[in-house]
Design a protein around this motif. Structure first.
Motif, mmCIF file in Angstrom:
data_model
loop_
_atom_site.group_PDB
_atom_site.id
_atom_site.type_symbol
_atom_site.label_atom_id
_atom_site.label_comp_id
_atom_site.label_asym_id
_atom_site.label_seq_id
_atom_site.Cartn_x
_atom_site.Cartn_y
_atom_site.Cartn_z
ATOM 1 N N THR A 117 50.751 31.358 45.480
ATOM 2 C CA THR A 117 49.514 30.891 46.106
ATOM 3 C C THR A 117 48.336 31.014 45.148
ATOM 4 O OG1 THR A 117 50.385 31.628 48.246
ATOM 5 C CG2 THR A 117 48.032 31.135 48.126
ATOM 6 N N ALA A 118 48.274 32.122 44.390
ATOM 7 C CA ALA A 118 47.191 32.297 43.423
ATOM 8 C C ALA A 118 47.239 31.214 42.346
ATOM 9 C CB ALA A 118 47.280 33.690 42.788
ATOM 10 N N VAL A 147 42.021 34.101 40.994
ATOM 11 C CA VAL A 147 42.293 35.377 41.656
ATOM 12 C C VAL A 147 40.968 36.068 41.887
ATOM 13 C CG1 VAL A 147 43.389 37.640 41.472
ATOM 14 C CG2 VAL A 147 44.591 35.621 40.636
ATOM 15 N N THR A 148 40.633 36.328 43.132
ATOM 16 C CA THR A 148 39.401 37.013 43.473
ATOM 17 C C THR A 148 39.645 38.514 43.560
ATOM 18 O OG1 THR A 148 39.819 36.751 45.840
ATOM 19 C CG2 THR A 148 38.583 34.999 44.738
ATOM 20 N N LEU A 149 38.557 39.251 43.790
ATOM 21 C CA LEU A 149 38.682 40.706 43.896
ATOM 22 C C LEU A 149 39.552 41.096 45.081
ATOM 23 C CD1 LEU A 149 37.866 43.546 42.997
ATOM 24 C CD2 LEU A 149 35.811 43.325 44.421
ATOM 25 N N ALA A 150 39.359 40.420 46.214
ATOM 26 C CA ALA A 150 40.169 40.736 47.392
ATOM 27 C C ALA A 150 41.647 40.447 47.138
ATOM 28 C CB ALA A 150 39.671 39.934 48.592
ATOM 29 N N TRP A 151 41.915 39.363 46.408
ATOM 30 C CA TRP A 151 43.307 39.007 46.115
ATOM 31 C C TRP A 151 43.945 40.043 45.194
ATOM 32 C CZ3 TRP A 151 45.065 34.937 48.873
ATOM 33 C CH2 TRP A 151 46.354 34.481 48.607
ATOM 34 N N ALA A 152 43.206 40.496 44.163
ATOM 35 C CA ALA A 152 43.738 41.509 43.255
ATOM 36 C C ALA A 152 43.966 42.829 43.974
ATOM 37 C CB ALA A 152 42.776 41.695 42.076
ATOM 38 N N CYS A 182 44.309 41.558 36.653
ATOM 39 C CA CYS A 182 43.155 40.831 37.193
ATOM 40 C C CYS A 182 42.001 41.773 37.505
ATOM 41 C CB CYS A 182 43.572 40.061 38.447
ATOM 42 S SG CYS A 182 44.739 38.711 38.123
ATOM 43 N N LEU A 183 42.293 42.984 37.978
ATOM 44 C CA LEU A 183 41.222 43.954 38.248
ATOM 45 C C LEU A 183 40.480 44.324 36.976
ATOM 46 C CD1 LEU A 183 42.703 46.436 40.899
ATOM 47 C CD2 LEU A 183 40.816 44.817 41.190
ATOM 48 N N LEU A 184 41.204 44.480 35.877
ATOM 49 C CA LEU A 184 40.541 44.805 34.615
ATOM 50 C C LEU A 184 39.625 43.669 34.168
ATOM 51 C CD1 LEU A 184 43.416 46.538 32.590
ATOM 52 C CD2 LEU A 184 41.436 47.599 33.665
ATOM 53 N N GLN A 185 40.051 42.442 34.387
ATOM 54 C CA GLN A 185 39.193 41.309 34.051
ATOM 55 C C GLN A 185 37.968 41.246 34.953
ATOM 56 O OE1 GLN A 185 40.113 40.622 30.913
ATOM 57 N NE2 GLN A 185 39.590 38.510 31.400
ATOM 58 N N ARG A 224 34.988 43.518 34.179
ATOM 59 C CA ARG A 224 34.131 43.149 33.050
ATOM 60 C C ARG A 224 33.019 42.180 33.448
ATOM 61 N NH1 ARG A 224 39.060 42.104 28.674
ATOM 62 N NH2 ARG A 224 39.811 44.260 28.632
ATOM 63 N N GLY A 225 32.822 42.019 34.743
ATOM 64 C CA GLY A 225 31.700 41.205 35.205
ATOM 65 C C GLY A 225 32.066 39.824 35.669
ATOM 66 N N HIS A 226 33.326 39.451 35.647
ATOM 67 C CA HIS A 226 33.735 38.125 36.100
ATOM 68 C C HIS A 226 33.782 38.092 37.628
ATOM 69 C CE1 HIS A 226 34.776 36.991 31.999
ATOM 70 N NE2 HIS A 226 35.419 38.142 31.892
ATOM 71 N N ALA A 227 33.316 36.996 38.210
ATOM 72 C CA ALA A 227 33.371 36.857 39.665
ATOM 73 C C ALA A 227 34.795 36.632 40.139
ATOM 74 C CB ALA A 227 32.477 35.699 40.115
ATOM 75 N N GLU A 228 35.598 35.957 39.332
ATOM 76 C CA GLU A 228 36.996 35.713 39.641
ATOM 77 C C GLU A 228 37.745 35.426 38.348
ATOM 78 O OE1 GLU A 228 36.803 32.418 42.302
ATOM 79 O OE2 GLU A 228 36.509 30.948 40.703
ATOM 80 N N VAL A 229 39.041 35.551 38.413
ATOM 81 C CA VAL A 229 39.883 35.283 37.253
ATOM 82 C C VAL A 229 40.426 33.867 37.381
ATOM 83 C CG1 VAL A 229 41.942 35.970 35.974
ATOM 84 C CG2 VAL A 229 40.496 37.707 37.012
ATOM 85 N N LYS A 230 40.083 33.019 36.412
ATOM 86 C CA LYS A 230 40.564 31.651 36.418
ATOM 87 C C LYS A 230 41.992 31.598 35.891
ATOM 88 C CE LYS A 230 36.720 29.543 37.726
ATOM 89 N NZ LYS A 230 36.645 28.747 38.969
#
Length: 583
Positions: free
Chosen positions: A217-218, A224-229, A506-509, A512-518
């Motif tokens: 799904t991701a 991947v958002t914070l909630a998803w991670a 994804c949490l580590l990314q 670092r200030g990213h709103a989501e991981v592309k």
């Protein structure tokens, strides 16, 4: 990209194929005819964001400038720039030699990963779990699972740090999942047909299917958002709690059965493979042979020399030739690791306390930590522009080592010896991370040279390299008469790898200030990979209960046939022979 695009002339294309020793494939989202931009004489001096794999379509004289000026060819970490080494430091006629050298270096990096994880990372984690007095089940699904999956986890974390290599992580995690659930599980059934434990099997395979569905799904949502991670990490915590509760319920039911049954009933006494395993482990120890009859007090220098010797001469005599050849390649790695990584062994009387070596570790291990973290970026940083961080670490470590040396003895470990297990855990983890970074970078470089996607490199070379240890250990357990234990390890380990690998990466990314991981799926091959993993799990979920959990050789051969078919379809899709419609 703005500008005119041309098809690569067939003569230049053929020359590139002959030079690289591989069949060039078509690239692009539709797997159509490959196009490469035409660069004017001054165009290479400009920063152009184009696919790095287009370098193969250029003249040999232009490739070095293209690699140095194209941001897509730059890696975020690591100690060596492999692409620049291939196209700038090797003449074009020696490119096959450079690729051969890189291939051997890749194999040696996998050897470094295996030795570090097997002989230093896992034992220190076992010591930590013993000191924390964790139960075997909790330690097995947390610390020991982390130890066994360390190469996969660190490779995923490194790959997720760069958007260009994120598909390498998915390829490796999914590829290892398909490999383990088909080749390894099928091999166990072929080597030793057995009856699978029904409830643990159903529990593990359902959790793994949920993890694969989350990842699928991701990839479909391409982010991947914070909630998803956090959902990945939460699902793994729920899995650990489920394992602990199931084990507790099973033990409670077994105790009740034992109370109402006759003492010494053979069926109850021989029910668990774990008990058989613990009673037969370490049945022969080569260290017992040749022990001196009269013990003497070793000097500090003798203790240091013996502690730094990675070769057991008594064990060497009993081993076959192939083991000795492999050991010769391992010796430099083991010596460096012995010098830099503390090792605590709770099973030994002195817990592996080596006073002179452990004092050296207080100086060398922190130095390794700062020089491997972020490829040494923090270690060479100068405090106030005057004094480097590594110098401060050496001074503080030397002071601690001096105090420890004069405050302890050679014969008895100090009360704070347990702290060396944590130091060894951190040092070995960063060694694994450094090696994994180089593995990811060299695989990406080979993908550029051979014009392969990161996904196919992940599902083949990276997945095979990281899973080879699991393959041998699980097959060995099956040959020794513990197929149920080996089969359970197939699913338990990969659940940890995919949930923690994707979730933590994804949490580590995000930290670092990213709103989501592309996420950028590398063509349609990643969907073939995810679909194959899902089909393999569905096949086992349906076929195993239909066999009443009696796994035989037919089931094993069917799984092997499935993996071969998947590999053929994946490679044909990668090279454009099979065209799939875009999602």
């Amino acid at each position: 990209m703005a500008g005119r695009q041309l098809n690569v002339p067939w003569v230049l294309h053929l020359l590139c194929v002959l030079l690289m020793g591989t069949v060039s494939r078509a690239s692009g989202p539709s797997m159509g005819t490959h196009t490469s931009p035409e660069f004017p004489a001054s165009g290479l001096n400009q920063t152009l964001m184009v696919d790095c794999r287009d370098v193969c379509g250029l003249n040999a004289s232009d490739r070095c400038d293209f690699i140095r000026t194209n941001p897509d060819c730059h890696s975020n970490g690591g100690y060596l720039d492999y692409l620049e080494g291939i196209f700038c430091h090797f003449p074009p006629n020696l490119l096959p030699l450079a690729i051969t050298f890189y291939a051997f270096w890749l194999l040696y990096l996998f050897l470094i990963l295996g030795v570090t994880a097997g002989k230093f990372f896992c034992p220190n984690l076992s010591a930590i779990s013993s000191m924390l007095k964790l139960s075997h089940n909790v330690a097995g699904v947390t610390f020991l699972a982390f130890g066994n999956g360390a190469p996969d986890i660190f490779s995923a974390l490194v790959a997720f740090s760069d958007p260009h290599t994120a598909s390498l992580a998915f390829g490796a995690l999914f590829g290892a999942g398909v490999l383990v659930t088909t080749v390894v599980a099928g091999g166990i059934a072929i080597l030793r047909p057995f009856s699978a434990a029904s409830r643990p099997f159903l529990r593990d395979i359902i959790f793994y299917m949920v993890a694969v569905f989350l990842t699928f799904t991701a990839l479909y949502l391409r982010r991947v958002t914070l909630a998803w991670a956090l959902g990945y990490i939460g699902l793994y915590v729920f899995y650990v709690i489920t394992v602990v509760l199931c084990t507790w319920i099973y033990q409670w039911q077994r105790r009740r059965t034992l109370v109402y049954s006759m003492p010494g009933t053979p069926e109850m006494l021989s029910d668990s493979e774990d008990e058989r395993m613990s009673s037969t482990t370490n049945s022969y120890d080569y260290r017992e042979e040749g022990q001196p009859l009269l013990f003497y007090q070793e000097t500090t220098a003798q203790i240091l020399v013996r502690a730094l010797n990675p070769l057991d001469y008594r064990k060497w005599r009993y081993k076959p030739a192939y083991w000795k050849v492999l050991k010769v390649f391992k010796l430099p790695v083991e010596f460096v690791l012995l010098l830099t990584v503390p090792l605590v062994d709770p099973d030994q009387e002195d817990r592996n306390w080596k006073r002179p070596l452990n004092c050296l570790h207080l100086v060398i291990s922190p130095l390794v930590l700062v020089l491997t973290l972020q490829s040494g970026a923090y270690g060479v940083y100068e405090i106030g522009g005057l004094f480097p961080v590594w110098g401060v670490v050496v001074i503080v470590g030397t002071a601690l080592a001096s105090v420890t040396f004069f405050a302890t003895s050679n014969s008895e470990p100090p009360r704070f010896h347990w702290a060396f297990a944590f130091l060894g855990f951190l040092t070995s983890a960063l060694w694994i991370n450094a090696a994994a970074t180089e593995v990811v970078n060299i695989l990406r470089s080979l993908g550029v040279v051979f014009r392969l996607s990161n996904t196919v490199l992940g599902l083949t070379l990276l997945a095979w390299g990281n899973s080879i240890g699991d393959v041998f250990s699980d097959f060995t357990l099956a040959r020794q008469g513990y197929p149920r234990m080996a089969f359970s390890a197939c699913f338990g380990g990969i659940i940890f790898n995919i949930l923690v690998g994707v979730g933590l990466g994804c949490l580590l990314q995000l930290s670092r200030g990213h709103a989501e991981v592309k996420l950028e799926p590398d063509g349609l091959l990643v969907w073939v990979l995810a679909g194959a993993l899902g089909l393999s799990l569905v096949f086992s979920l349906v076929s195993v209960p239909l066999q009443c959990f009696q796994l035989n050789k037919v089931y094993g051969f069917c799984l092997h046939l499935f993996y071969v078919s998947f590999l053929v379809v994946a490679l044909l899709t990668e090279f454009g022979v099979i065209h799939l419609k875009s999602v």
